[in-house]
Design a protein around this motif. Structure first.
Motif: not given
Length: 182
Positions: A27, A30-32, A34-35, A37, A82, A86, A89
Motif C-alpha cells: 500500500d 498517503r492514500p492510506w 487519506r482513507q 483520515r 495527504a 489531488l 480533482y
C-alpha cells in the motif's frame, strides 16, 4: 498544544494491532492516510498524541519503504499533505457541480396522427429540447458604448536651434566627443 499522557507499550501494541489488518503490504502511505483520515483524527483529538500514533503505525509496519519510524512532526506533515486535493480533482468537481446546477432538459410531447401524446405514453422516443432562454435585456438596460475613433498622429515636433545645441551638448557629455568620419 495540550500535553497528552504518554501511552504504555501495551497500549501502543494494542493500537498497532488495530492498524495491522487495515494495511496491506505494498500500500502507498498517503492514500492510506487519506482513507483512514477520520479514524486518525479521532485518535489525535482524543487522548492520543501524534507521536504515540506514529509509534503505533511504525510498530504495525505502516511506514515508507525505508522503514524509518514515524516522528510526530513527520506524521503531522505527511497527514497534512495527504489531505490536499489531488491534481485536477478540484477542476473535475467544479465541472460536475456546475452540471448538477443546470436545470434538466424539458422533454417535448410527441405529436402523432392521433394528436399530442405525453412523453411517458409515447411509443416513439421523445425529443429533448433545451429550456427556452429567459427574457433578453431591454433596449433601455442594454449596455451602451461610445463609437471608437482613431486619432491622427501629429508628426514629432521639430526642435529649435537652441534645443538641438542642448541635445548635442548632452550627447557629448554622456558619450564623449564623436569620432571624425572617414
Amino acid at each position: 498544544m495540550s500535553l497528552k499522557r504518554k501511552p504504555t507499550d501495551a497500549e501502543i501494541e494494542t493500537l498497532a494491532a488495530t492498524f495491522r489488518p487495515l494495511w496491506r503490504p505494498g500500500d502507498v502511505v498517503r492514500p492510506w492516510l487519506r482513507q483512514h483520515r477520520d479514524m486518525l483524527l479521532d485518535l489525535v483529538h482524543g487522548e492520543w498524541s501524534w507521536a504515540a500514533v506514529g509509534a503505533a503505525l511504525s510498530k504495525a509496519g505502516i511506514t515508507y519503504r525505508t522503514g524509518t519510524p514515524w516522528t510526530a512532526k513527520a506524521l503531522r506533515s505527511e497527514f497534512s499533505r495527504a489531505q490536499t486535493p489531488l491534481k485536477g480533482y478540484r477542476r473535475r468537481v467544479g465541472r460536475s457541480e456546475a452540471a448538477a446546477s443546470e436545470p434538466p432538459p424539458v422533454k417535448a410531447p410527441v405529436t402523432t396522427g392521433a394528436g399530442v401524446v405525453p412523453p411517458a405514453a409515447a411509443a416513439t422516443p421523445s425529443v429533448i429540447l433545451p429550456l427556452p432562454p429567459g427574457p433578453g435585456p431591454s433596449a433601455a438596460s442594454a449596455p451602451r458604448f461610445k463609437p471608437a475613433s482613431l486619432r491622427v498622429q501629429d508628426p514629432p515636433p521639430v526642435p529649435s536651434e537652441a534645443e538641438r545645441v542642448e541635445i548635442e551638448r548632452n550627447r557629448r557629455l554622456t558619450f564623449g566627443p564623436s569620432e571624425p568620419k572617414e
